[in-house]
Write an enzyme that holds these catalytic residues in place. Structure first.
Site, PDB file in Angstrom:
ATOM      1  N   LEU A  52       0.847  -1.136   0.066  1.00 36.98           N
ATOM      2  CA  LEU A  52      -0.056  -0.005   0.092  1.00 36.98           C
ATOM      3  C   LEU A  52       0.768   1.237  -0.040  1.00 36.98           C
ATOM      4  O   LEU A  52       1.650   1.425   0.815  1.00 36.98           O
ATOM      5  CB  LEU A  52      -0.980  -0.080   1.285  1.00 36.98           C
ATOM      6  N   ASP A  53       0.451   2.003  -0.875  1.00 38.39           N
ATOM      7  CA  ASP A  53       1.378   3.525  -0.842  1.00 38.39           C
ATOM      8  C   ASP A  53       0.779   4.435  -0.077  1.00 38.39           C
ATOM      9  O   ASP A  53      -0.302   4.161   0.808  1.00 38.39           O
ATOM     10  CB  ASP A  53       1.611   3.999  -2.193  1.00 38.39           C
ATOM     11  N   SER A  54       1.186   5.879  -0.238  1.00 37.37           N
ATOM     12  CA  SER A  54       0.655   6.659   1.078  1.00 37.37           C
ATOM     13  C   SER A  54      -0.689   7.166   0.705  1.00 37.37           C
ATOM     14  O   SER A  54      -1.434   7.352   1.434  1.00 37.37           O
ATOM     15  CB  SER A  54       1.517   7.881   0.790  1.00 37.37           C
TER      16      SER A  54
END
Ligand SMILES: Cc1cc2nc3c(=O)[nH]c(=O)nc-3n(C[C@H](O)[C@H](O)[C@H](O)COP(=O)(O)O)c2cc1C
Lengths: 315, 74
Positions: free
Chosen positions: B33-35
């Protein structure tokens, strides 16, 4: 005449921002845009406080109109410049590359209007809750650091997600782009690439010439592997960067090091080999150097015509 | 259902994470998961638990979020 809520909120004549551009958007460009009735923005990029304070004071001496500062949240000096804009009481802070929530309270307390660039509905909702007066939905057509979602898809979704005014950015260079943005629900626009060739823009002439010459297929994105993709003109530098990106023998650190200083090389030195000439996909529509005032007047006259003709297919 | 189970369900439902990969100590990076994903996740969690959560850099794992939710519910 075109007037939208963002004009009233900020006390500007035309609902248009000149986007922050690292190494490019200085006090001269920002003041010219503000004097022309838009919102000029100084880019704080990776510079330290001293540089920024000088630019802010210079802009104040060049214009009585409001202007903004663009703060790159990835900057090593972000803490310092974030305090400085509060001290200098700039009218508007626009943030790029990240989640500004941590700094927003102090800015708002200092009376600054905070308008973050948002790449998704989630970030838009978050900053709206934290007191943003508006957001800029920036699509991946833009020059510089880009998100995945295109302007066409992002703008209406952000408009649905928040109750505050939305500006559209990415791929807008003329009156049609402004009119289309309004149709998607935006009440203003931010342009980068078109202002890059403004007469008051101090970027190296080689950079301007490259933008003026660019065709529709002349930009590419690199840097996905590092988590922050960048759109720039296809040049020896960007082609080499892409090759290195796909070469698993090249480490991320080597790739970062190769990219370091490349925008400086383009914007200040005009180095056609080592420079990264960041540009939006719209560069091909940017055909001549004009003053900021000429650009703004021309595109809003066009936008008005397009919007007036907007009902022609409604039978 | 425990807080962890509810959080795991949301991760599966909203983010298409694989259920058996979600542990208390899983980091966002491990779950890929990215920001932008984590900001959206926090929004979903706030709706689910009717609380307000402040996402910060110290929240690196599923367990950190579970603890923050439990604290907010008390
Ligand atoms: C050369 C260049 C540098 C940029 N640097 C920044 C920056 O430092 N911070 C930021 O928030 N946006 C930056 N941008 C994005 C612009 O502010 C603006 O949102 C974008 O250019 C809009 O898309 P357009 O180029 O299609 O008009 C940059 C854009 C360009 C072309």
């Amino acid at each position: 005449m075109i007037k939208t809520p963002i004009c009233e909120i900020l006390g500007i004549e035309y609902p248009i921002f000149q986007g922050g551009m690292a190494w490019i958007a200085d006090a001269d460009l920002a003041a010219a845009v503000s004097n022309a009735g838009g919102l000029g923005i100084i880019s704080a990029m990776n510079a330290d406080g001293e540089w920024l304070r000088k630019e802010i004071r210079k802009a104040k001496s060049l214009t009585d109109k409001p202007f903004g500062v663009n703060i790159m949240l990835m900057s090593p000096h972000v803490e310092e410049v974030s305090k400085l804009v509060a001290e200098e009481k700039v009218a508007v802070v626009v943030t790029g590359a990240g989640n500004p929530s941590k700094y927003m309270k102090d800015w708002i307390k200092a009376g600054i209007k905070v308008i973050p660039v948002v790449p998704s509905t989630g970030i838009a909702k978050l900053v709206a809750r934290n007191g943003a007066v508006a957001v800029i939905a920036e699509g991946g057509e833009s020059g510089g650091h880009v998100g995945e979602i295109t302007t066409m898809s992002l703008v209406p979704q952000v408009c649905d997600a928040v109750d505050i005014p939305v500006l559209a950015a990415g791929g807008i260079a003329d009156g049609r782009g402004i009119a289309a943005s309004f149709m998607l629900g935006a009440v203003g626009v931010q342009l980068g690439t078109r202002f890059l060739v403004a007469k008051e823009c101090n970027v190296h002439q080689n950079y301007k010439n490259k933008i003026l010459k660019a065709k529709d297929i002349d930009t590419m994105t690199t840097g996905k592997r590092l988590g922050h993709p960048v759109r720039a003109l296809k040049t020896p530098f960007s082609r080499e960067f892409l090759k290195m990106e796909y070469n698993s023998n090249v480490s991320d650190a080597e790739l970062e090091a190769y990219g370091a200083g490349s925008l400086y090389a383009a914007a200040i030195l005009g180095d056609e080999k080592k420079g990264s000439f960041m540009s939006g996909q719209i560069a091909a529509m940017v055909k001549k150097e004009q003053t900021a005032a000429e650009i703004i007047k021309e595109i809003f006259e066009d936008a008005e015509k397009v919007l007036r003709g907007g009902t022609k297919w409604v039978k | 259902m425990t807080t962890f189970e509810k959080v795991a369900n949301i991760l599966v439902d909203a983010k298409d994470c694989e259920a058996d990969k979600i542990k208390m100590e899983s980091t966002w990076a491990e779950l890929e998961l990215d920001s932008l994903d984590t900001v959206e996740l926090v929004m979903n969690l706030e709706d689910e638990f009717s609380i307000s959560l402040e996402m910060n850099e110290d929240m690196k794992t599923v367990g950190d979020v579970v603890k923050a939710i439990d604290a907010a519910l008390e």
